[in-house]
Design a protein around this motif. Sequence first.
Motif, mmCIF file in Angstrom:
data_model
loop_
_atom_site.group_PDB
_atom_site.id
_atom_site.type_symbol
_atom_site.label_atom_id
_atom_site.label_comp_id
_atom_site.label_asym_id
_atom_site.label_seq_id
_atom_site.Cartn_x
_atom_site.Cartn_y
_atom_site.Cartn_z
ATOM 1 N N MET A 97 0.788 -1.228 -0.168
ATOM 2 C CA MET A 97 -0.118 -0.110 -0.197
ATOM 3 C C MET A 97 0.674 1.398 -0.014
ATOM 4 O O MET A 97 1.945 1.415 0.701
ATOM 5 N N PHE A 98 0.526 2.213 -0.828
ATOM 6 C CA PHE A 98 1.028 3.481 -0.667
ATOM 7 C C PHE A 98 0.028 4.601 -0.674
ATOM 8 O O PHE A 98 -1.017 4.524 -0.904
ATOM 9 N N ILE A 99 0.458 5.944 -0.199
ATOM 10 C CA ILE A 99 -0.484 6.853 0.177
ATOM 11 C C ILE A 99 0.345 8.203 -0.536
ATOM 12 O O ILE A 99 1.506 8.387 -0.333
ATOM 13 N N LEU A 100 -0.391 8.819 -1.376
ATOM 14 C CA LEU A 100 0.208 9.803 -2.069
ATOM 15 C C LEU A 100 -0.749 11.192 -1.866
ATOM 16 O O LEU A 100 -1.846 11.321 -1.275
ATOM 17 N N LYS A 101 0.173 12.414 -1.863
ATOM 18 C CA LYS A 101 -0.466 13.604 -1.643
ATOM 19 C C LYS A 101 0.072 14.882 -2.689
ATOM 20 O O LYS A 101 1.305 14.510 -3.059
ATOM 21 N N LYS A 102 -0.899 15.735 -3.147
ATOM 22 C CA LYS A 102 -0.357 16.579 -4.028
ATOM 23 C C LYS A 102 0.112 17.715 -3.378
ATOM 24 O O LYS A 102 -0.624 18.464 -2.503
ATOM 25 N N GLN A 103 1.245 18.042 -3.786
ATOM 26 C CA GLN A 103 1.843 19.439 -3.078
ATOM 27 C C GLN A 103 2.463 20.182 -4.295
ATOM 28 O O GLN A 103 3.376 19.406 -4.788
ATOM 29 N N ASN A 104 1.934 21.409 -4.164
ATOM 30 C CA ASN A 104 2.535 22.348 -5.431
ATOM 31 C C ASN A 104 2.218 21.717 -6.809
ATOM 32 O O ASN A 104 3.331 21.704 -7.797
ATOM 33 N N LEU A 105 1.238 21.070 -6.922
ATOM 34 C CA LEU A 105 0.791 20.537 -8.343
ATOM 35 C C LEU A 105 1.617 19.198 -8.434
ATOM 36 O O LEU A 105 1.296 18.617 -9.599
ATOM 37 N N LEU A 106 2.336 18.939 -7.766
ATOM 38 C CA LEU A 106 2.915 17.486 -7.952
ATOM 39 C C LEU A 106 2.655 16.270 -6.712
ATOM 40 O O LEU A 106 2.572 16.894 -5.688
ATOM 41 N N TRP A 107 2.520 15.140 -7.440
ATOM 42 C CA TRP A 107 2.159 14.154 -6.413
ATOM 43 C C TRP A 107 3.315 13.733 -5.372
ATOM 44 O O TRP A 107 4.624 13.513 -6.241
ATOM 45 N N ILE A 108 3.364 13.462 -4.391
ATOM 46 C CA ILE A 108 4.726 13.025 -3.485
ATOM 47 C C ILE A 108 4.193 11.798 -2.787
ATOM 48 O O ILE A 108 2.920 11.619 -2.497
ATOM 49 N N LYS A 109 4.965 10.756 -2.520
ATOM 50 C CA LYS A 109 4.688 9.462 -1.601
ATOM 51 C C LYS A 109 5.011 9.978 -0.310
ATOM 52 O O LYS A 109 5.822 10.369 0.172
#
Length: 447
Positions: A97-109
């Motif tokens: 499982m991984f969780i991503l979040k969008k920051q400054n228009l870019l997805w980070i893990k």
Amino acid sequence: MKKLFLFILTISMSICLTSCLKISTPEDMLAIPELDKEQKDMKDAVDSFRPINSTVYPVYFSETKKRVNMILSDLDSDSSNELISFYKNASDDKIGMFILKKQNLLWIKLYEVIFDSYELGNISVADLDGRGTKEILIEYYNNSDNVNTKNLNIAYMDGTNIKLKKDDSYIVMKTADINKNGKKQIFYIYKDSSNYPNFKLNIDEFNNKNIINKKQVDLGKIETPYDINIGTLFDDVMAVFIDYNNDSKYENTKVLMYNRKTDEFVNIHDLIKGKYVFNVPSADIDNDGVIEVAYKFKSPNYTVSLQDNNDLSMIDGYFKIKNDYTLEFVKELYENKSFGYVINFPLSFKGKYTLYTSDDSTDININYLTNQGKEYLLAKLNYIKKFDWQKDSKMREDMQIIKEDQNYVIAGQVFDFSESLEDTEKETYLKMRSDILVLSNIIKEKN
């Protein structure tokens, strides 16, 4: 000049009609619609962060009751959704499982974990401790235990980080705020190896980043629990409903009423007036927020619960437990397991009909029953071979299709023997007939 104007107008109208009223070709209609920009962005992000030599692993999401490829939820309560996705490794078949979040228009893990399991169960997202942030409850199968076959992992927010807590092994699990303190408790049933063959109900809370055991209830010598529900019993009283098999043959339901003042559970069977065996799984059958208990009976005797797996004409009756511990009739269903359909009888049928079928017959007869015990046919359902159905136009004209496949048709016919009845019995017969006149309104395929 006038001719030139008409020529330009004609050309303009042709262009407009060609573009605005374009008729789709069969190829256009078969084409899979493209994902919208946001969906494509999320799919690309999942594919980008998913490990090489892995495949997307669809999970059963409790909130939607469907299998999904990704879950969107605002875990950290910042008004922006995190993206949760699962995958299966090709090398060892284990689930990650991984969780991503969008920051400054870019997805980070934000987080990634591999579970020591080849299969996941239910996935749910909830605010367990009332802090405002949400936890992810990941149910996975335990390969080392043949009885307590499931484990629970809880992924939670710790500041800006995500951490994981592991709970004990169990058989079935649900979450609910039973004491209405703003925190959801974790209810799970497990088999106690030190006190064989007793099963126990554990009630845990997730508090201060830890799983804390709040209570343990001995369930006695029940056999094979397979589901648990927590919900309203009556008024504002909550209860735990445990569905299980007994004697390796019959189903039963144990109901534990929760006393909020004493923080204790009471076996409702010691309080109910009358002897009943709740041998049909409990459910909120009328979607009013109150869970009903259920048992099998032989119509028209809906007040007598029966334990007979061999009688195929048994009805499933659903009842509310009232605050004086009597039962109140809610609904009755007939389930045909062989052909996968359910009859939802209207309230006008309560105590006034008989249903007949047997293991050597594919037909079902539904009859109106007079006060004197005489039966008058209301409806009949038949299993018909597809070839016979297609060649008999009279049959197709008289009967209503309930269900069909390439080999057979289940069809029904509603009859009218009201002329043989008088006064109130004639009125009752006609009312019941009217309520089932369109059979598809009361007969549905089993989900």
